[in-house]
Structure formats: structure tokens, C-alpha cells
Design a protein around this motif. Structure first.
Motif, mmCIF file in Angstrom:
data_model
loop_
_atom_site.group_PDB
_atom_site.id
_atom_site.type_symbol
_atom_site.label_atom_id
_atom_site.label_comp_id
_atom_site.label_asym_id
_atom_site.label_seq_id
_atom_site.Cartn_x
_atom_site.Cartn_y
_atom_site.Cartn_z
ATOM 1 N N SER A 1 0.830 -1.207 0.000
ATOM 2 C CA SER A 1 0.000 0.000 0.000
ATOM 3 C C SER A 1 0.865 1.258 0.000
ATOM 4 O O SER A 1 0.527 2.257 -0.642
ATOM 5 N N ALA A 2 1.979 1.216 0.716
ATOM 6 C CA ALA A 2 2.907 2.352 0.723
ATOM 7 C C ALA A 2 3.513 2.563 -0.659
ATOM 8 O O ALA A 2 3.674 3.710 -1.100
ATOM 9 N N THR B 1 1.036 19.806 -4.720
ATOM 10 C CA THR B 1 1.497 18.836 -3.728
ATOM 11 C C THR B 1 0.362 18.297 -2.870
ATOM 12 O O THR B 1 0.238 17.091 -2.673
ATOM 13 N N TYR B 2 -0.486 19.191 -2.325
ATOM 14 C CA TYR B 2 -1.562 18.738 -1.434
ATOM 15 C C TYR B 2 -2.591 17.895 -2.179
ATOM 16 O O TYR B 2 -3.095 16.906 -1.650
ATOM 17 N N GLY B 3 -2.893 18.263 -3.396
ATOM 18 C CA GLY B 3 -3.818 17.458 -4.202
ATOM 19 C C GLY B 3 -3.235 16.092 -4.516
ATOM 20 O O GLY B 3 -3.920 15.069 -4.419
ATOM 21 N N SER C 1 -3.055 10.291 -3.544
ATOM 22 C CA SER C 1 -2.217 9.127 -3.250
ATOM 23 C C SER C 1 -2.638 8.463 -1.941
ATOM 24 O O SER C 1 -2.616 7.232 -1.834
ATOM 25 N N PHE C 2 -3.061 9.248 -0.956
ATOM 26 C CA PHE C 2 -3.538 8.689 0.310
ATOM 27 C C PHE C 2 -4.773 7.828 0.074
ATOM 28 O O PHE C 2 -4.878 6.711 0.601
ATOM 29 N N VAL C 3 -5.691 8.318 -0.744
ATOM 30 C CA VAL C 3 -6.903 7.546 -1.054
ATOM 31 C C VAL C 3 -6.535 6.254 -1.792
ATOM 32 O O VAL C 3 -7.063 5.182 -1.488
ATOM 33 N N ALA C 4 -5.609 6.334 -2.740
ATOM 34 C CA ALA C 4 -5.199 5.137 -3.488
ATOM 35 C C ALA C 4 -4.540 4.114 -2.564
ATOM 36 O O ALA C 4 -4.849 2.911 -2.621
ATOM 37 N N GLY C 5 -3.640 4.563 -1.710
ATOM 38 C CA GLY C 5 -2.969 3.650 -0.778
ATOM 39 C C GLY C 5 -3.929 3.055 0.238
ATOM 40 O O GLY C 5 -3.874 1.862 0.540
ATOM 41 N N THR D 1 -16.909 1.526 6.303
ATOM 42 C CA THR D 1 -17.037 2.747 7.106
ATOM 43 C C THR D 1 -16.111 2.694 8.317
ATOM 44 O O THR D 1 -15.425 3.677 8.628
ATOM 45 N N GLY D 2 -16.078 1.555 8.987
ATOM 46 C CA GLY D 2 -15.183 1.392 10.132
ATOM 47 C C GLY D 2 -13.732 1.580 9.741
ATOM 48 O O GLY D 2 -12.957 2.221 10.450
ATOM 49 N N PHE D 3 -13.363 1.023 8.596
ATOM 50 C CA PHE D 3 -11.994 1.151 8.100
ATOM 51 C C PHE D 3 -11.670 2.617 7.828
ATOM 52 O O PHE D 3 -10.615 3.116 8.243
ATOM 53 N N ALA D 4 -12.571 3.308 7.139
ATOM 54 C CA ALA D 4 -12.342 4.720 6.811
ATOM 55 C C ALA D 4 -12.225 5.567 8.080
ATOM 56 O O ALA D 4 -11.346 6.433 8.178
ATOM 57 N N LEU D 5 -13.091 5.312 9.049
ATOM 58 C CA LEU D 5 -13.029 6.056 10.312
ATOM 59 C C LEU D 5 -11.724 5.774 11.060
ATOM 60 O O LEU D 5 -11.089 6.687 11.596
ATOM 61 N N LEU D 6 -11.334 4.511 11.094
ATOM 62 C CA LEU D 6 -10.088 4.142 11.764
ATOM 63 C C LEU D 6 -8.892 4.819 11.109
ATOM 64 O O LEU D 6 -8.076 5.456 11.776
ATOM 65 N N TYR D 7 -8.761 4.690 9.787
ATOM 66 C CA TYR D 7 -7.601 5.256 9.112
ATOM 67 C C TYR D 7 -7.608 6.779 9.152
ATOM 68 O O TYR D 7 -6.552 7.412 9.252
ATOM 69 N N GLY D 8 -8.797 7.388 9.081
ATOM 70 C CA GLY D 8 -8.883 8.835 9.219
ATOM 71 C C GLY D 8 -8.438 9.302 10.589
ATOM 72 O O GLY D 8 -7.677 10.263 10.729
ATOM 73 N N THR D 9 -8.888 8.604 11.625
ATOM 74 C CA THR D 9 -8.500 8.931 12.996
ATOM 75 C C THR D 9 -7.014 8.696 13.212
ATOM 76 O O THR D 9 -6.305 9.536 13.788
#
Length: 138
Positions: A29-30, A47-49, A54-58, A81-89
Motif C-alpha cells: 500500500s505504501a 502537492t496537497y492534491g 495518493s492517500f486515497v489510493a494507498g 465505514t469502520g476502516f475509513a473512520l479508523l484510518y482517518g483517525t
């Protein structure tokens, strides 16, 4: 007594197997994240875009492979949803750990690298535990 030992050994093997697969997925994933980042920069994105894409792809790669291969569970909206919340947090937790490490580590040529490694290691450990116990629990 023998059955209990076998169950415990089987559980330990499963845990180690999940951890090894989780690390392999993390490395892949990295690579996806970094490759997409470089491609976006090459295409002229800011850069930010480029980092957001890239964060979404990884993260998408990590979700698909962790769910199917590392933890071997079915998908669904709740798990996604749980995965997205976990990785966002965890993303914000990693930023905090990195900032704290930069504050407390002595000034040296390796300071930034060690701060990144500490924050990444902490985030990886949190993600594995939470994925195993909550998001991808059978």
C-alpha cells in the motif's frame, strides 16, 4: 489439556499469520501511495492534491487487501465505514505523535526520520489492533 494447547497454538499461528500479511499489505500500500503521489506530481498536480489522491489510493489498496487476504473476512458498508473512520483517525494521531516526537527529540540529522518512524510505527500498531478486534472481527 492437549486440545487447549493446540487451540492456543493455532490462535497464535493465526495471529502471527495475520500480522505478517498485514505488514506485506502495508508495504504494498505504501508503494501504491508513493507511486501515485509521484505520478500526480509528474502530471503537474499541486502537492496537497497529489498527496490527497495518493492517500486515497494507498488506503483503498490497504482496505481491499487487508479485508480479503490479511484478515479473510467479508466486506460490507459497515466494515468499509469502520476502516475509513479508523484510518482517518489514525492519520491525525500519527500527526500528533510526529509533532510530539519533533518536540522532544534532540536536534540531530536523524530527528525528522526518527519522528516519522515512531509515528508510523505507533499508527501501524494501532491500526492492526483495531482492525483485528473491531473492523475485521469475525
Amino acid at each position: 489439556m492437549v486440545a487447549n494447547t493446540n487451540t492456543r497454538d493455532g490462535g497464535r499461528r493465526e495471529l502471527v499469520g495475520q500480522l505478517v500479511r498485514f505488514v506485506v499489505v502495508g508495504l504494498l500500500s505504501a508503494v501504491v501511495d508513493f507511486s501515485v503521489y509521484q505520478l500526480c506530481l509528474h502530471l503537474g498536480l499541486p502537492t496537497y492534491g497529489a498527496r490527497a489522491i495518493s492517500f486515497v489510493a494507498g488506503t483503498t489498496t490497504a482496505y481491499a487487501l487487508n479485508r480479503r487476504w490479511a484478515f479473510k473476512v467479508e466486506g460490507g458498508a459497515r466494515r468499509a465505514t469502520g476502516f475509513a473512520l479508523l484510518y482517518g483517525t489514525t492519520f491525525f494521531v500519527i500527526l500528533g505523535v510526529n509533532a510530539l516526537a519533533l518536540l522532544v527529540l534532540p536536534d540531530a540529522w536523524w530527528k525528522v526520520t526518527l519522528a516519522w518512524a515512531l509515528s508510523q510505527g505507533f499508527g501501524t500498531a494501532v491500526n492492526f489492533v483495531m482492525l483485528r478486534l473491531v473492523v475485521f472481527r469475525r
